[in-house]
Write an enzyme that holds these catalytic residues in place. Structure first.
Site, PDB file in Angstrom:
ATOM      1  CG  ASP A   1       8.549   3.642   4.924  1.00  0.00           C
ATOM      2  OD1 ASP A   1       7.420   3.761   5.429  1.00  0.00           O
ATOM      3  OD2 ASP A   1       9.363   2.755   5.241  1.00  0.00           O
TER       4      ASP A   1
ATOM      5  CE  LYS B   1       3.205   2.964  -1.026  1.00  0.00           C
ATOM      6  NZ  LYS B   1       4.517   2.994  -0.334  1.00  0.00           N
TER       7      LYS B   1
ATOM      8  CD  GLN C   1       2.753  -2.952   3.567  1.00  0.00           C
ATOM      9  OE1 GLN C   1       1.987  -3.397   2.728  1.00  0.00           O
ATOM     10  NE2 GLN C   1       2.373  -2.769   4.827  1.00  0.00           N
TER      11      GLN C   1
ATOM     12  N   GLY D   1       1.610   2.956   6.867  1.00  0.00           N
ATOM     13  CA  GLY D   1       1.177   4.289   7.272  1.00  0.00           C
ATOM     14  C   GLY D   1       1.452   5.286   6.170  1.00  0.00           C
ATOM     15  CG  HIS D   2      -0.039   5.665   2.698  1.00  0.00           C
ATOM     16  ND1 HIS D   2      -0.843   5.188   1.707  1.00  0.00           N
ATOM     17  CD2 HIS D   2       1.070   4.889   2.667  1.00  0.00           C
ATOM     18  CE1 HIS D   2      -0.259   4.162   1.101  1.00  0.00           C
ATOM     19  NE2 HIS D   2       0.904   3.972   1.671  1.00  0.00           N
TER      20      HIS D   2
END
Length: 430
Positions: free
Chosen positions: A13, A16, A224, A40-41
């Site tokens: 988180d 990225k 991650q 999740g990005h």
């Protein structure tokens, strides 16, 4: 230079997705090499938020080819939903735009059922899993009982193997008082997934080898963060794959000497989702303030993130583990309303000062952060375009971090939008 790996230096988180999106403008290929839809990005463009769980974050740039490597575990239903959602919004996501490794392993319904059942039964000793079946899928991969995506394109082979596997999985699910998985339903559904995804499947290793020979710019996208790595993270409160830069090679099929540069992403403070140790966590009004200002809620689960001051001991360890040569700083704007800021520069452990994170959870629980206090700034920095125009306190915060870590920042994110980013140096030109 043509191959750049981007990894998180904390517990994920770190932002990225934003950094990858910004750098994709300069890239020919963006490659996801590990994890699954437990990551999740988030990307914000013209105030519209896009969240990706499997498709690489570079998908919104028209000139770039996006690649899902063999190290990723793929839930085909989620992947197809992402493809179709983007196409409905006007983006062209065809087989030439998105390539998927035929060797990537497939998340099955029993993986998700087992994931949820184990977490429920654990009660007090929960890991904090997303329940997406990531861990059980990696287990089957290592146990040589998994399905690769290419297997879904051979109906008879898939049928016979599925029958055998389901006997075992349903026996295990019975122990957890979970309804058995129906063979016919799974078979019919996954064969259709195989038909849909077949045009996208390819030998990713060969594609990347040829791209490297043509000196194309390749961006490897980590999911991650360093301290969720299955080997080097805060085990067992970790993910089920290797999140370090070294896994870009195994997870995509490229040799280690082909990697030219590793860029680490650092959030201006520290967060983590789920269970596990967190030495600089703030369990007070300050932590709540960070959470609300940074909108710190998981993009995959929506769970509130635990928040705390920036821990440079973690980041320095991540630099060592990943061979990071430069950094990107994210969410700096979130700190704009704080009068005083703290940075953890060491730990106290049983009366001694240490500058590393111990391996034992028992030892980590005894750590007391040692902080350096810095003045904050009371100015909105989102629209600042040059480093020299930042408030002196902001520049001091950045320089203090650089001096402690011994490596420079190449990018500084000052807000959620694509344009809220100061590029001090292009990593592809290092």
């Amino acid at each position: 230079m043509s191959a750049l790996v981007i990894v998180g230096t904390q517990w994920g988180d770190e932002g990225k997705g934003k950094i990858i999106d910004v750098l994709t403008e300069r890239a020919d290929l963006v490659v996801r090499f590990q994890g699954g839809n437990n990551a999740g990005h988030t990307i914000v463009i013209n105030q519209k938020k896009y969240i990706f769980h499997l498709i690489p974050s570079g998908i919104l740039w028209p000139q770039t080819t996006c690649v899902i490597g063999n190290g990723v575990v793929v839930d085909p239903e989620v992947l197809i939903q992402e493809i179709e959602k983007l196409e409905k919004e006007g983006f062209k996501i065809g087989p030439g735009k998105l390539l998927i490794s035929e060797k990537a392993h497939t998340i099955m319904p029993y993986h998700k059922a087992l994931d949820l059942a184990r977490e429920k039964k654990a009660k007090k000793n929960k890991i904090g899993t997303t329940g997406r079946g990531i861990g059980p899928c990696y287990e089957d991969k290592v146990a040589r009982k998994g399905f690769r995506l290419i297997d879904l394109t051979y109906p008879e082979f898939f049928k016979e193997k599925l029958k055998t596997i389901l006997e075992e999985k349903n026996f295990i699910l019975k122990y957890f008082d979970v309804e058995p998985i129906n063979f016919e339903e799974v078979y019919e559904k996954y064969i259709k997934y195989g038909e849909y995804l077949k045009p996208y499947l390819t030998d990713v290793s060969k594609v990347l080898w040829e791209a490297k020979r043509e000196n194309k710019k390749i961006l490897f996208e980590g999911a991650q963060g360093t301290f969720l790595d299955i080997d080097h993270g805060t085990y067992p409160y970790v993910t089920s794959s290797n999140t370090l830069a070294g896994n870009a090679c195994c997870g995509a099929g490229i040799g280690p000497l082909e990697i030219d540069m590793v860029l680490g992403v650092v959030k201006a403070y520290t967060t983590r989702v789920g269970e596990g140790p967190f030495p600089t966590e703030l369990k007070d009004e300050l932590g709540e303030r960070l959470r609300n200002r940074g909108f710190e809620f998981g993009s995959t689960t929506g769970r509130p993130r635990r928040c705390g001051w920036l821990d440079l001991v973690l980041v320095k360890t991540a630099i060592r583990l990943n061979s990071i040569k430069a950094l990107a700083l994210t969410k700096l704007d979130v700190l704009s309303e704080f009068e005083k800021l703290k940075i953890c520069i060491a730990y106290e452990y049983e009366g001694e000062i240490i500058d590393y994170l111990p391996s034992s959870l028992i030892e980590i629980a005894k750590l007391k952060p040692i902080y350096e206090e810095l003045p904050g700034w009371k100015k909105d920095i989102k629209n600042i375009k040059k480093f020299e125009d930042l408030p002196k306190e902001t520049k001091n915060y950045i320089k203090t971090i650089e001096e402690y870590l011994g490596i420079p920042f190449y990018l500084i994110s000052t807000g959620p939008e694509r344009e809220n980013c100061l590029i001090l140096k292009n990593p592809f030109e290092n």
